[in-house]
Design a protein around this motif. Structure first.
Motif, PDB file in Angstrom:
ATOM      1  N   PRO A 256      12.160  42.230 -75.032  1.00 33.01           N
ATOM      2  CA  PRO A 256      13.591  42.326 -75.368  1.00 33.01           C
ATOM      3  C   PRO A 256      14.506  41.769 -74.274  1.00 33.01           C
ATOM      4  O   PRO A 256      14.062  41.496 -73.150  1.00 33.01           O
ATOM      5  N   PRO A 257      15.800  41.628 -74.581  1.00 29.93           N
ATOM      6  CA  PRO A 257      16.738  40.904 -73.699  1.00 29.93           C
ATOM      7  C   PRO A 257      16.871  41.444 -72.276  1.00 29.93           C
ATOM      8  O   PRO A 257      16.896  40.662 -71.322  1.00 29.93           O
TER       9      PRO A 257
ATOM     10  N   ILE B  72      24.071  53.078 -80.030  1.00 30.82           N
ATOM     11  CA  ILE B  72      22.768  52.497 -79.688  1.00 30.82           C
ATOM     12  C   ILE B  72      22.555  51.187 -80.436  1.00 30.82           C
ATOM     13  O   ILE B  72      22.145  50.176 -79.852  1.00 30.82           O
ATOM     14  N   GLY B  73      22.840  51.205 -81.750  1.00 26.53           N
ATOM     15  CA  GLY B  73      22.633  50.010 -82.567  1.00 26.53           C
ATOM     16  C   GLY B  73      23.499  48.849 -82.138  1.00 26.53           C
ATOM     17  O   GLY B  73      23.016  47.717 -81.966  1.00 26.53           O
TER      18      GLY B  73
ATOM     19  N   PHE C  67      20.972  41.404 -77.896  1.00 31.70           N
ATOM     20  CA  PHE C  67      20.188  40.392 -78.606  1.00 31.70           C
ATOM     21  C   PHE C  67      21.040  39.206 -79.065  1.00 31.70           C
ATOM     22  O   PHE C  67      20.500  38.146 -79.385  1.00 31.70           O
ATOM     23  N   LEU C  68      22.354  39.395 -79.128  1.00 30.51           N
ATOM     24  CA  LEU C  68      23.250  38.402 -79.730  1.00 30.51           C
ATOM     25  C   LEU C  68      23.117  36.997 -79.147  1.00 30.51           C
ATOM     26  O   LEU C  68      23.111  36.011 -79.901  1.00 30.51           O
TER      27      LEU C  68
ATOM     28  N   VAL D 149      15.862  50.731 -74.907  1.00 24.30           N
ATOM     29  CA  VAL D 149      15.336  49.983 -76.053  1.00 24.30           C
ATOM     30  C   VAL D 149      15.328  48.488 -75.761  1.00 24.30           C
ATOM     31  O   VAL D 149      14.410  47.768 -76.174  1.00 24.30           O
ATOM     32  N   SER D 150      16.334  48.023 -75.028  1.00 26.34           N
ATOM     33  CA  SER D 150      16.463  46.593 -74.747  1.00 26.34           C
ATOM     34  C   SER D 150      15.540  46.120 -73.632  1.00 26.34           C
ATOM     35  O   SER D 150      15.524  44.934 -73.300  1.00 26.34           O
ATOM     36  N   VAL D 151      14.791  47.064 -73.032  1.00 25.52           N
ATOM     37  CA  VAL D 151      13.728  46.709 -72.093  1.00 25.52           C
ATOM     38  C   VAL D 151      12.385  46.725 -72.810  1.00 25.52           C
ATOM     39  O   VAL D 151      11.591  45.796 -72.710  1.00 25.52           O
ATOM     40  N   LYS D 152      12.134  47.799 -73.554  1.00 29.33           N
ATOM     41  CA  LYS D 152      10.950  47.935 -74.400  1.00 29.33           C
ATOM     42  C   LYS D 152      11.396  48.579 -75.712  1.00 29.33           C
ATOM     43  O   LYS D 152      12.222  49.491 -75.708  1.00 29.33           O
TER      44      LYS D 152
END
Length: 477
Positions: A148-149, A301-302, A309-310, A252-255
């Motif tokens: 992820p980003p 969170i979403g 990710f954008l 979440v954006s790490v894993k």
């Protein structure tokens, strides 16, 4: 504050154990070859024994008020990590892909749209491209990135470390991982104190040789994910749920793994016993207000995750990323437990490997279990929530087709907020998976299923024993 002479006088046994551990960690980091299975097991086990003795002899475990003991344990934890600083990881080759992705981003390539195999076939300005491509292996090189980003950002920052070599990038990324562990130490201890639990428990994670070797040594960014997850739990306990949501989104954006924990927060916001932690009057929250906060928590969170990710978003990205993630459920096999039993049954019945079928059924079972823990258990305190996350993720790993050693790092962290200790046992016996990976006891370098079975017999035995104990976590239920 006692001087150095007094510290040595009262802590000389602990200091001797720390110095011995330093020697073994240096041996492990710089003089251990991946194929030396017996040496690996010896060093790994010895470091576990020494780690336990360091915690025991320091006095902090029995007397948390001893600030000198705490400082010694913190210094030892950081020192052990810095001993790996200039070591090339010797148990995993994933770091080659981490460096590659960071270099691709610096060169303007999208790692979600270009595989290493595609890039290497045409002229590229990526430094050390051939060495990185060969080092990461065929499997990694033939697939799009699944990291992820924020993980990608770590790769970029690591590649910015002065120097233009694989070692300089390794040092850069390792410093990020060490910093994350220091952050976990800080917020983990504060959360334990807020919960009136022994602060010494944080060293079950920070001093654990498995954590030091797998995350700092082998450069796995579960450490950064865990930092944000623990920070999120601390903020949640403090009543700062909006900031907790943002920290959770960073995790979440790490894993992506923390995504499966999201349903478990339902009762945190919807239990009648939940109130705003910043409200000194402890006013009960109406049911609809709880639902509103839950929706807000999920929305933050979403949206935050989508923002990360954008910059990479396109329909091609969605296609590539979903296919890459799907491969982990339908194609890869390593160190599994229940899946290997089902696979053997499938071979007996059909004569074929039924991973395509079993790999689709097991995630459905995991989802049903997660929903059960989400709606049938009132996870309205951090210990209850941690216990549910711990058990849900454990079952998820038991049902997985692939369980790499570093996957269980999250279990080791979460168990400190509960009375479950099986993750600590698993963190010791997980080293056996490397023997299986090396093909020890086989002629074709395939996994030795007897070794895998021995590992899981121990883990399942302790897990089931703890589950069946009466009054388990009774003070939290």
């Amino acid at each position: 504050m006692p001087g150095l002479a007094n510290i040595y006088k009262y802590q000389k046994t602990t200091i001797a154990l720390i110095l011995t551990s330093c020697i073994l960690y240096i041996w492990f980091a710089y003089y251990l070859e991946r194929t030396e299975g017996l040496k690996l097991i010896f060093l790994y086990t010895a470091l576990f024994v020494l780690g336990f003795q360091i915690l025991k002899t320091s006095g902090f475990y029995t007397s948390p008020s001893l600030s000198t003991s705490f400082r010694i344990l913190v210094i030892a934890s950081i020192l052990f990590r810095f001993l790996f600083l200039f070591a090339i990881p010797n148990l995993s080759q994933d770091f080659y892909r981490f460096i590659w992705d960071g270099q691709m981003l610096l060169e303007g390539f999208n790692p979600y749209l270009n595989t290493p195999d595609h890039i290497i076939k045409r002229e590229t300005s990526i430094p050390l491209a051939n060495e990185l491509h060969n080092g990461m292996g065929v499997l990694n090189a033939s697939h799009y990135s699944n990291y992820p980003p924020l993980n990608q950002l770590c790769f970029v920052i690591g590649n910015l470390f002065p120097g233009n070599s694989i070692l300089s990038s390794v040092v850069g990324m390792r410093l990020i991982i060490i910093a994350a562990d220091i952050g976990t130490l800080y917020f983990g201890k504060k959360l334990l104190e807020a919960l009136k639990l022994p602060p010494s428990r944080i060293f079950w994670y920070i001093l654990n040789p498995f954590i030091i070797i797998e995350l700092t040594g082998n450069l796995h960014f579960e450490s950064v994910m865990i930092f944000f997850l623990v920070w999120s739990l601390y903020l949640l306990h403090s009543g700062k749920w909006k900031w907790a949501a943002m920290a959770f989104a960073c995790s979440v954006s790490v894993k992506l793994i923390p995504l499966i924990f999201l349903p478990l927060f339902f009762w945190w916001f919807n239990s009648n016993s939940v109130s705003d932690k910043n409200d000194t009057n402890n006013i009960k929250i109406p049911a609809f207000a709880g639902i509103t906060k839950l929706i807000g928590f999920y929305s933050i969170i979403g949206v935050t995750t989508l923002v990360f990710f954008l910059p990479f978003f396109s329909m091609e990205f969605v296609t590539n990323y979903s296919k890459t993630i799907g491969l982990w459920f339908g194609d890869f096999e390593f160190n599994a437990s229940i899946y290997y039993i089902l696979r053997a049954i499938g071979y007996t019945i059909t004569g074929y490997n039924e991973i395509a079928v079993i790999g689709k059924i097991l995630p459905v079972i995991s989802v049903l279990i997660i929903l059960g823990f989400s709606f049938l258990r009132k996870n309205n305190s951090i210990p209850k929530l941690s216990k549910s996350i711990l058990l849900v993720f454990t079952i998820y790993l038991f049902l997985s087709t692939t369980v790499h050693p570093w996957y269980i790092a999250t279990l080791v962290m979460l168990c400190i907020f509960t009375n479950y200790r099986y993750p600590l046992v698993w963190s010791l016996v997980i080293a056996l998976s490397y023997l299986s990976y090396l093909g020890i006891g086989t002629t074709d370098k395939s996994e030795n299923l007897w070794i895998i079975a021995f590992e899981y017999i121990i883990v399942f035995s302790v897990f089931i024993w703890e589950l069946t104990q009466k009054k388990k976590d009774c003070q939290f239920n």
